[in-house]
Motif scaffolding. Structure first.
Motif, PDB file in Angstrom:
ATOM      1  N   ASN A  94       0.939  -0.720  -0.120  1.00 60.59           N
ATOM      2  CA  ASN A  94      -0.308   0.544  -0.407  1.00 60.59           C
ATOM      3  C   ASN A  94       0.813   1.491   0.156  1.00 60.59           C
ATOM      4  OD1 ASN A  94      -2.401  -1.403   0.007  1.00 60.59           O
ATOM      5  ND2 ASN A  94      -2.061  -1.963   1.830  1.00 60.59           N
ATOM      6  N   ALA A  95       1.937   1.233  -0.335  1.00 56.06           N
ATOM      7  CA  ALA A  95       2.961   2.435  -0.145  1.00 56.06           C
ATOM      8  C   ALA A  95       2.716   3.354  -1.243  1.00 56.06           C
ATOM      9  CB  ALA A  95       4.450   2.193  -0.453  1.00 56.06           C
ATOM     10  N   ILE A  96       3.024   4.014  -1.129  1.00 62.08           N
ATOM     11  CA  ILE A  96       2.826   5.442  -1.603  1.00 62.08           C
ATOM     12  C   ILE A  96       3.286   6.531  -1.801  1.00 62.08           C
ATOM     13  CG2 ILE A  96       0.385   6.962  -0.458  1.00 62.08           C
ATOM     14  CD1 ILE A  96      -0.886   7.478  -3.077  1.00 62.08           C
ATOM     15  N   ASN A  97       3.906   7.227  -3.041  1.00 65.39           N
ATOM     16  CA  ASN A  97       4.852   7.701  -2.783  1.00 65.39           C
ATOM     17  C   ASN A  97       4.150   9.796  -3.220  1.00 65.39           C
ATOM     18  OD1 ASN A  97       6.453  10.732  -3.034  1.00 65.39           O
ATOM     19  ND2 ASN A  97       8.373   8.592  -4.233  1.00 65.39           N
ATOM     20  N   LEU A  98       3.987  10.737  -2.401  1.00 64.84           N
ATOM     21  CA  LEU A  98       2.763  11.870  -2.458  1.00 64.84           C
ATOM     22  C   LEU A  98       4.356  12.742  -2.650  1.00 64.84           C
ATOM     23  CD1 LEU A  98       0.717  10.651  -0.017  1.00 64.84           C
ATOM     24  CD2 LEU A  98       0.193  10.805  -2.613  1.00 64.84           C
ATOM     25  N   TRP A  99       5.547  12.708  -2.504  1.00 61.52           N
ATOM     26  CA  TRP A  99       6.305  13.784  -3.277  1.00 61.52           C
ATOM     27  C   TRP A  99       7.031  14.179  -3.731  1.00 61.52           C
ATOM     28  CZ3 TRP A  99      11.292  12.790  -2.516  1.00 61.52           C
ATOM     29  CH2 TRP A  99      11.551  11.063  -2.169  1.00 61.52           C
ATOM     30  N   ASP A 100       7.008  12.614  -4.765  1.00 64.85           N
ATOM     31  CA  ASP A 100       8.101  13.182  -5.550  1.00 64.85           C
ATOM     32  C   ASP A 100       7.934  14.239  -6.659  1.00 64.85           C
ATOM     33  OD1 ASP A 100       6.590  10.869  -7.306  1.00 64.85           O
ATOM     34  OD2 ASP A 100       8.517   9.735  -7.107  1.00 64.85           O
ATOM     35  N   SER A 101       8.845  14.155  -7.782  1.00 64.68           N
ATOM     36  CA  SER A 101       8.665  14.851  -9.085  1.00 64.68           C
ATOM     37  C   SER A 101       6.832  13.803  -9.550  1.00 64.68           C
ATOM     38  CB  SER A 101       9.257  14.595 -10.545  1.00 64.68           C
ATOM     39  OG  SER A 101       9.280  13.529 -10.622  1.00 64.68           O
ATOM     40  N   ASN A 102       6.736  13.074  -9.459  1.00 63.46           N
ATOM     41  CA  ASN A 102       5.128  12.323 -10.321  1.00 63.46           C
ATOM     42  C   ASN A 102       4.569  13.087  -9.570  1.00 63.46           C
ATOM     43  OD1 ASN A 102       6.998  10.264 -12.334  1.00 63.46           O
ATOM     44  ND2 ASN A 102       7.708   9.085 -10.938  1.00 63.46           N
ATOM     45  N   ALA A 103       4.493  12.613  -8.171  1.00 65.05           N
ATOM     46  CA  ALA A 103       3.097  12.954  -7.368  1.00 65.05           C
ATOM     47  C   ALA A 103       2.953  14.375  -7.711  1.00 65.05           C
ATOM     48  CB  ALA A 103       3.837  12.793  -5.812  1.00 65.05           C
ATOM     49  N   ALA A 104       3.822  15.190  -7.365  1.00 63.35           N
ATOM     50  CA  ALA A 104       3.742  16.826  -7.792  1.00 63.35           C
ATOM     51  C   ALA A 104       2.916  16.539  -9.441  1.00 63.35           C
ATOM     52  CB  ALA A 104       5.438  17.998  -8.159  1.00 63.35           C
ATOM     53  N   LYS A 105       3.366  16.026 -10.325  1.00 60.31           N
ATOM     54  CA  LYS A 105       2.911  16.354 -11.899  1.00 60.31           C
ATOM     55  C   LYS A 105       0.716  15.197 -10.845  1.00 60.31           C
ATOM     56  CE  LYS A 105       7.062  16.124 -13.892  1.00 60.31           C
ATOM     57  NZ  LYS A 105       7.456  15.132 -15.020  1.00 60.31           N
ATOM     58  N   GLY A 106       0.983  15.069 -10.011  1.00 58.55           N
ATOM     59  CA  GLY A 106      -1.139  14.054 -10.016  1.00 58.55           C
ATOM     60  C   GLY A 106      -0.647  12.718 -10.178  1.00 58.55           C
ATOM     61  N   THR A 107       0.614  12.224 -10.517  1.00 59.49           N
ATOM     62  CA  THR A 107       0.053  10.828 -11.074  1.00 59.49           C
ATOM     63  C   THR A 107       1.249   9.755  -9.659  1.00 59.49           C
ATOM     64  OG1 THR A 107       2.178  11.260 -12.842  1.00 59.49           O
ATOM     65  CG2 THR A 107      -0.149  10.402 -13.226  1.00 59.49           C
ATOM     66  N   PRO A 108       1.031   9.861  -8.254  1.00 60.50           N
ATOM     67  CA  PRO A 108       2.074   9.437  -7.240  1.00 60.50           C
ATOM     68  C   PRO A 108       2.640   7.927  -7.661  1.00 60.50           C
ATOM     69  CG  PRO A 108      -0.066  10.073  -5.877  1.00 60.50           C
ATOM     70  CD  PRO A 108       0.214  10.188  -8.231  1.00 60.50           C
ATOM     71  N   SER A 109       3.832   7.288  -7.305  1.00 61.77           N
ATOM     72  CA  SER A 109       3.792   5.669  -7.053  1.00 61.77           C
ATOM     73  C   SER A 109       3.299   5.341  -6.035  1.00 61.77           C
ATOM     74  CB  SER A 109       5.322   6.476  -7.459  1.00 61.77           C
ATOM     75  OG  SER A 109       6.509   6.628  -8.503  1.00 61.77           O
ATOM     76  N   LYS A 110       2.999   3.992  -6.709  1.00 58.76           N
ATOM     77  CA  LYS A 110       2.529   2.777  -5.455  1.00 58.76           C
ATOM     78  C   LYS A 110       3.070   2.028  -5.939  1.00 58.76           C
ATOM     79  CE  LYS A 110      -2.129   5.410  -7.045  1.00 58.76           C
ATOM     80  NZ  LYS A 110      -3.426   5.482  -7.710  1.00 58.76           N
ATOM     81  N   GLY A 111       2.177   1.193  -4.415  1.00 53.46           N
ATOM     82  CA  GLY A 111       2.230  -0.172  -4.112  1.00 53.46           C
ATOM     83  C   GLY A 111       4.135  -0.445  -4.430  1.00 53.46           C
ATOM     84  N   LEU A 112       4.247  -2.188  -4.639  1.00 56.90           N
ATOM     85  CA  LEU A 112       5.837  -2.551  -3.879  1.00 56.90           C
ATOM     86  C   LEU A 112       6.621  -1.885  -4.539  1.00 56.90           C
ATOM     87  CD1 LEU A 112       4.488  -6.679  -4.243  1.00 56.90           C
ATOM     88  CD2 LEU A 112       5.023  -4.595  -1.935  1.00 56.90           C
ATOM     89  N   LEU A 113       6.373  -1.935  -6.250  1.00 57.16           N
ATOM     90  CA  LEU A 113       7.507  -1.236  -6.674  1.00 57.16           C
ATOM     91  C   LEU A 113       7.157   0.062  -7.513  1.00 57.16           C
ATOM     92  CD1 LEU A 113       9.075  -4.808  -8.708  1.00 57.16           C
ATOM     93  CD2 LEU A 113      10.074  -3.528  -6.724  1.00 57.16           C
ATOM     94  N   GLN A 114       6.635   0.853  -6.484  1.00 56.48           N
ATOM     95  CA  GLN A 114       6.030   2.192  -6.908  1.00 56.48           C
ATOM     96  C   GLN A 114       6.273   2.050  -8.491  1.00 56.48           C
ATOM     97  OE1 GLN A 114       6.752   4.617  -3.855  1.00 56.48           O
ATOM     98  NE2 GLN A 114       5.757   2.640  -4.483  1.00 56.48           N
ATOM     99  N   VAL A 115       4.972   1.826  -9.100  1.00 55.79           N
ATOM    100  CA  VAL A 115       4.414   2.580 -10.517  1.00 55.79           C
ATOM    101  C   VAL A 115       3.638   3.348 -10.102  1.00 55.79           C
ATOM    102  CG1 VAL A 115       2.868   1.035 -12.633  1.00 55.79           C
ATOM    103  CG2 VAL A 115       5.063  -0.186 -11.319  1.00 55.79           C
ATOM    104  N   ILE A 116       3.828   4.132 -11.405  1.00 56.47           N
ATOM    105  CA  ILE A 116       2.631   5.292 -11.310  1.00 56.47           C
ATOM    106  C   ILE A 116       1.187   4.611 -12.796  1.00 56.47           C
ATOM    107  CG2 ILE A 116       4.328   7.273 -11.549  1.00 56.47           C
ATOM    108  CD1 ILE A 116       4.201   7.115 -14.163  1.00 56.47           C
ATOM    109  N   ASP A 117       0.271   5.261 -11.906  1.00 58.95           N
ATOM    110  CA  ASP A 117      -1.127   5.210 -13.749  1.00 58.95           C
ATOM    111  C   ASP A 117      -0.750   4.754 -14.563  1.00 58.95           C
ATOM    112  OD1 ASP A 117      -2.735   4.398 -10.909  1.00 58.95           O
ATOM    113  OD2 ASP A 117      -3.145   6.338 -11.251  1.00 58.95           O
ATOM    114  N   PRO A 118       0.366   5.689 -15.507  1.00 55.50           N
ATOM    115  CA  PRO A 118       0.038   5.695 -16.435  1.00 55.50           C
ATOM    116  C   PRO A 118       0.929   4.025 -16.978  1.00 55.50           C
ATOM    117  CG  PRO A 118       0.516   7.956 -16.260  1.00 55.50           C
ATOM    118  CD  PRO A 118       0.075   6.955 -15.180  1.00 55.50           C
ATOM    119  N   THR A 119       1.989   3.727 -16.285  1.00 56.99           N
ATOM    120  CA  THR A 119       2.673   2.910 -17.029  1.00 56.99           C
ATOM    121  C   THR A 119       1.903   1.505 -16.157  1.00 56.99           C
ATOM    122  OG1 THR A 119       4.823   4.440 -16.387  1.00 56.99           O
ATOM    123  CG2 THR A 119       5.083   2.183 -16.081  1.00 56.99           C
ATOM    124  N   PHE A 120       1.781   1.634 -15.374  1.00 59.03           N
ATOM    125  CA  PHE A 120       1.101   0.230 -14.797  1.00 59.03           C
ATOM    126  C   PHE A 120      -0.047   0.113 -15.863  1.00 59.03           C
ATOM    127  CE2 PHE A 120      -3.096  -1.762 -13.282  1.00 59.03           C
ATOM    128  CZ  PHE A 120      -2.453  -3.099 -12.383  1.00 59.03           C
TER     129      PHE A 120
END
Length: 160
Positions: A94-120
């Motif tokens: 359930n990890a989510i990164n709310l502070w990096d550049s992806n999060a700043a653009k509105g697509t935070p990295s999620k899950g075990l391997l921190q994948v953003i929604d478009p990549t997923f």
């Protein structure tokens, strides 16, 4: 010459042939049963393999992902996945990164391997749940992405 009109020798030969055929017929069911048993065992083994239940933990998620990856020709090893999972999320699905550049653009990295929604979405693998927080789906999609970009998750040693 016997009453049926055939020489005695021919009749004896025919009886031996029938006995021989009878033995072959008796042997066939035994051989068939052995073959059927082997087939049943193979079928049972295939059913067991198909119904493998993985533990609901990091080890099970990685092993299940590796199984899906093998079916789709996606390279990667247990060690490569484990190393990256620990670095990216410490094993928290359930990890989510709310502070990096992806999060700043509105697509935070999620899950075990921190994948953003478009990549997923682009690298999601059929046969897994369509949810970036699902551990198996997340690992498998991330490994699919890493394979396309780096050749394998095994070649990833930092943020990707």
């Amino acid at each position: 010459m016997p009453a049926n009109g055939q020489p005695r020798r021919a009749r004896i030969t025919r009886k031996l042939a029938l006995v021989g055929t009878g033995a072959a017929v008796l042997a066939l069911p035994l051989m068939g049963a052995t073959t059927a048993s082997a087939h049943t065992t193979t079928t049972a083994t295939a059913a067991t393999t198909a119904a493998t239940v993985y533990p609901n933990n990091l080890d099970g998620w990685i092993r299940q992902s590796l199984s899906v990856m093998a079916q789709h020709g996606i390279p990667g090893s247990y060690d490569g996945i484990y190393r990256n999972v620990i670095r990216e999320s410490s094993g928290n699905p359930n990890a989510i990164n709310l502070w990096d550049s992806n999060a700043a653009k509105g697509t935070p990295s999620k899950g075990l391997l921190q994948v953003i929604d478009p990549t997923f979405a682009a690298y999601h693998v059929p046969g897994t749940v369509y949810d970036p927080y699902d551990p198996v789906a997340n690992i498998t999609a991330a490994c699919n992405y890493a394979a396309a970009r780096y050749g394998s998750i095994d070649n990833v040693f930092g943020a990707y």
